[in-house]
Design a protein around this motif. Structure first.
Motif, short mmCIF file in Angstrom:
data_model
loop_
_atom_site.label_atom_id
_atom_site.label_comp_id
_atom_site.label_asym_id
_atom_site.label_seq_id
_atom_site.Cartn_x
_atom_site.Cartn_y
_atom_site.Cartn_z
N ASP A 162 48.05 38.42 39.13
CA ASP A 162 49.10 37.67 38.43
C ASP A 162 50.44 38.40 38.52
N GLY A 163 50.41 39.69 38.30
CA GLY A 163 51.66 40.45 38.38
C GLY A 163 52.27 40.39 39.78
N GLU A 202 44.71 40.63 36.58
CA GLU A 202 46.02 40.95 36.03
C GLU A 202 46.95 41.44 37.14
N GLN A 203 46.42 42.28 38.06
CA GLN A 203 47.25 42.75 39.17
C GLN A 203 47.68 41.56 40.05
N ALA A 263 41.02 43.55 35.63
CA ALA A 263 42.20 44.32 36.07
C ALA A 263 42.77 43.74 37.37
#
Length: 638
Positions: free
Chosen positions: A550-551, A547-548, A544
C-alpha cells in the motif's frame, strides 16, 4: 468586368435608360392596344352592320314587292300580277295559293290533281303568323341554287283570298357575304335561327350546322352578340383566334357574323413593339458610346491616381515617393491625403523597425532560455520516468512476495492441519499398540494355560500308560490311546512354547514400537506447535507486505502524478519554446518586412510633386478616405 467604376456607371446608366424606355414602351403599347381594340371593334361592328343593312334592304325590297302585289291579286288578273311580280322582283317564280288548295303560278305551271297549296310550309307559316314571312333557305331541285320564299296572306274586309309568295335565289347575298373579308384570314357567314349556315366562303358548309365552323358558335353566343350591337367576343376557328361580331337581319331570323383574325388585327401593335425594340437597341448603343467617351475623359485624372498607387504598391515599398497634387478635385484630395498618410506611415515604420529589432533580440533570448529549460525539463522527466519504472518493479516484487507469503501461510496452515491429523493418528497408534500389548499379555496367559493343560495331559497320558502296562494284554488298546494323547500333548506343548516365544518376541517389539510411536507423537506435537508459530510469523509477514505494498502504491501514485505534472510542464515548456521560436520568426519576418520599406534617414517628409502644366483644376469636394497598406503590399481603404 464590373470591377471598373466606369463600367458600373455605364451599366447603371444603360439600365436606367432601358427601364425608362421599356416603361414608356409598355405604357404606349397599353394605350395603343386600348385604342386599337376600340377601333378594331368599331370597324368590325360597322362592317357587320353595313353589310347586314344591305341584306336587310334586299329582303325588305322583295317583301314590299310581295305585299304590294296583294291588291292586284284581288282586283286584277292574278296570273298577270304574278308574272309582273316575278319580273320586277327578280323572283324565279311567283305563286298564289288559293283557299281551296289550288295554285296559280307565274310560269304557267299547273300542279297535279293531288297538289294542295294549303299543305305547303310557306302557306301555313304565312297563315299562322298572319303576316309576311321569309322561309328557311333551301336548295332548288332543278338549279341547285339556294332559294328562299317570301309569302304574305291576302285578306280584305275580313275575307281571306289566299297567300301570295315569290321564290328568289340568294346567290347575290351569298356572294356579298363571301366578299366580306377585312383581312386575308378573316371571313363572314350568314346563319338562320343561329343554327344553320346560309352563306360561308366554303360552299360545302351551306345548310350545315353552324357548329361546323366553330364549337363556340352556339345559339346562346349568337343571341348574346346580336342583342348587343357593339359587342364582340373571341372564338377559336381551326386553332386560330377570331374576333366575332354578329348583327341580326331585320325582317328575318337571319344573323350576319363577321370573324376578324386576331393575329392580323393586332399586326399594327406588333409592328409598334418591333420598332420600339429597335429604337431601344439604337438608343442603348448610342448611349453606351457617348457615356463611355464622356467617362473616359472625366475619370482620366482618377485613372492617373490609380496608376500612381499601383506603382507605389507594386514597387519596393518606397515611402519617399509622393503623388502629384493637381487641382482641387477629388483626385487631388486623394493625392494629398495619400501623401499625408505615407508620411505618417514612414514615421511609424521607423519606430516599428527599431521596436522590431528589440523584439527580435528579446525573442532570441527567450527562445534560447526556453530551449535550455526544455532540455532540463526533459531530463527531469526522463529521471522521473526511470524512478517510476523502478518503483513499479519494486511494487511488483512486493506484490509477488505478499502473494508468496499468502501462499506459504496457506501451505503452513495446511501442514499444521495435516500434522495435527498425524499427531492424532499417532495417538491412535499408541493406543492401538497398548491394546496390542494387553492382547499379547492375554495371549501369553492363554499359552501358559495351554502349557499347563499340555503338562497335565502328558502326565495323565503317562499315568494311563503305566496303568495300561499294568493291565497287560487288556490294557494294550488303552496304552495306544494314551500314547497318542501323550504325543498330542507333547506337540501342543511344543506349539505353546513356540507361541510363547513369538509372543514374548512380539511383545518386546510392540513395547519398542510403542515407545517409538510415543516419541513420534511427541515429535509431531512439537512439529504442529512450530508450524503454528511459522503460520503466525507468515501472517505477520503477509500483513507487513500488504502495508509495504500500500505504501509503495501511494509512492507510485505520487511519482506518477509528479511524472504527469513534469510531462505537462515539459509540454508547456515545449509550447513556450515553440511560441518563442515563432515569436523569433515573426520578429525576424517583421524586421525583414520593415526593412523592405525605403524611408528617409530622419523621417523627413518629401515635398509634394508640383502639378503638371496640363492638369486642370476641379472643384473641391469632401476628402477621400485614407488608404493603408495590407500585408500583401496592396492598398486598402479604412
Amino acid at each position: 468586368m464590373l470591377a471598373s467604376l466606369r463600367a458600373r456607371i455605364t451599366l447603371m446608366t444603360l439600365v436606367v435608360i432601358t427601364l425608362a424606355l421599356l416603361i414608356n414602351a409598355g405604357i404606349s403599347y397599353k394605350t395603343l392596344q386600348t385604342h386599337n381594340d376600340r377601333q378594331v371593334a368599331q370597324n368590325l361592328v360597322s362592317l357587320s352592320q353595313s353589310n347586314a343593312l344591305a341584306i336587310e334592304e334586299w329582303v325588305a325590297a322583295r317583301i314590299s314587292m310581295v305585299e304590294a302585289a296583294r291588291v292586284h291579286m284581288i282586283s286584277g288578273d292574278p296570273a298577270a300580277s304574278l308574272v309582273q311580280l316575278a319580273d320586277s322582283g327578280g323572283f324565279s317564280s311567283a305563286n298564289l295559293g288559293l283557299p281551296d288548295g289550288g295554285l296559280v303560278a307565274s310560269d304557267g305551271w299547273i300542279p297535279d290533281a293531288d297538289y294542295d297549296a294549303r299543305e305547303r310550309g310557306w302557306y301555313q307559316s304565312a297563315v299562322a303568323q298572319k303576316g309576311t314571312i321569309v322561309s328557311e333557305p333551301y336548295r332548288d331541285a332543278e338549279s341547285g341554287n339556294l332559294v328562299v320564299t317570301i309569302a304574305t296572306p291576302i285578306e280584305q274586309n275580313g275575307r281571306f283570298y289566299g297567300v301570295v309568295g315569290g321564290s328568289a335565289t340568294i346567290n347575290q347575298l351569298v356572294e356579298q357575304v363571301n366578299s366580306i373579308q377585312p383581312t386575308p384570314a378573316s371571313f363572314a357567314f350568314l346563319s338562320s335561327n343561329a343554327e344553320t349556315i346560309i352563306a360561308h366562303p366554303d360552299n360545302a358548309l351551306s345548310l350545315e350546322p353552324l357548329e361546323r365552323i366553330s364549337a363556340a358558335l352556339i345559339p346562346a353566343t349568337l343571341n348574346r352578340l346580336s342583342a348587343n350591337p357593339n359587342a364582340w367576343e373571341t372564338i377559336e376557328v381551326d386553332g386560330e383566334a377570331k374576333r366575332l361580331a354578329v348583327t341580326p337581319i331585320a325582317g328575318t331570323d337571319w344573323d350576319l357574323g363577321v370573324a376578324l383574325d386576331e393575329y392580323e388585327a393586332t399586326a399594327g401593335l406588333r409592328a409598334i413593339i418591333k420598332s420600339a425594340l429597335i429604337t431601344l437597341l439604337i438608343v442603348i448603343a448610342i448611349t453606351a458610346v457617348a457615356i463611355g467617351i464622356w467617362l473616359k475623359r472625366t475619370l482620366s485624372g482618377l485613372e492617373r491616381a490609380r496608376d500612381a498607387l499601383d506603382d507605389i504598391a507594386s514597387g519596393e515599398g518606397d515611402l519617399t515617393r509622393r503623388l502629384t497634387v493637381a487641382g482641387k478635385d477629388e483626385v487631388a484630395q486623394i493625392s494629398s491625403a495619400f501623401n499625408r498618410f505615407v508620411d505618417k506611415m514612414e514615421h511609424v515604420l521607423i519606430d516599428v523597425r527599431a521596436s522590431s529589432d528589440a523584439v527580435h533580440h528579446a525573442a532570441n533570448e527567450i527562445a534560447s532560455g526556453g530551449q535550455d529549460l526544455s532540455r532540463r525539463t526533459d531530463n527531469t522527466a526522463a529521471s522521473l520516468q526511470q524512478t517510476s519504472a523502478s518503483i513499479e518493479q519494486i511494487t511488483s516484487t512486493v506484490q509477488q512476495t505478499a502473494t508468496s507469503a499468502q501462499q506459504a501461510s496457506k501451505l503452513s496452515q495446511s501442514a499444521s492441519h495435516v500434522a495435527g491429523q498425524g499427531g492424532q493418528v499417532m495417538e491412535n497408534v499408541v493406543t492401538t499398540m497398548a491394546d496390542i500389548t494387553q492382547a499379547s499379555e492375554k495371549i501369553g496367559e492363554i499359552v501358559t494355560l495351554m502349557n499347563s493343560i499340555s503338562f497335565q495331559t502328558n502326565l495323565l497320558a503317562l499315568n494311563a500308560s503305566v496303568e495300561a502296562a499294568r493291565a497287560g494284554e487288556h490294557g494294550r488298546g488303552f496304552a495306544v490311546v494314551a500314547e497318542e494323547v501323550r504325543t498330542l500333548a507333547r506337540r501342543s506343548s511344543d506349539a505353546a512354547n513356540d507361541i510363547q516365544k513369538l509372543i514374548e518376541d512380539s511383545q518386546g517389539k510392540v513395547n519398542s514400537g510403542t515407545e517409538l510411536v510415543r516419541s513420534a507423537g511427541d515429535t509431531m506435537n512439537d512439529i504442529v506447535t512450530h508450524i503454528a508459530r511459522v503460520n503466525d510469523v507468515l501472517g505477520e509477514i503477509e500483513a507487513a507486505t500488504g502495508e509495504q505494498s500500500d505504501g509503495i502504491n501511494q509512492v507510485n501514485i505520487a511519482v506518477a502524478d509528479l511524472d504527469r505534472m513534469t510531462q505537462e510542464n515539459a509540454a508547456l515548456v515545449e509550447e513556450s519554446t515553440t511560441a518563442a521560436e515563432q515569436l523569433k520568426e515573426q520578429s525576424g519576418q517583421l524586421a525583414r518586412i520593415i526593412g523592405s520599406f525605403k524611408v528617409s534617414s530622419a523621417g523627413h517628409i518629401p515635398a509634394p510633386v508640383a502639378p503638371p502644366a496640363r492638369a486642370s483644376a476641379l472643384p473641391a469636394t469632401t476628402p477621400h478616405p485614407a488608404l493603408v497598406m495590407s500585408n500583401h503590399g496592396d492598398w486598402e481603404e479604412f
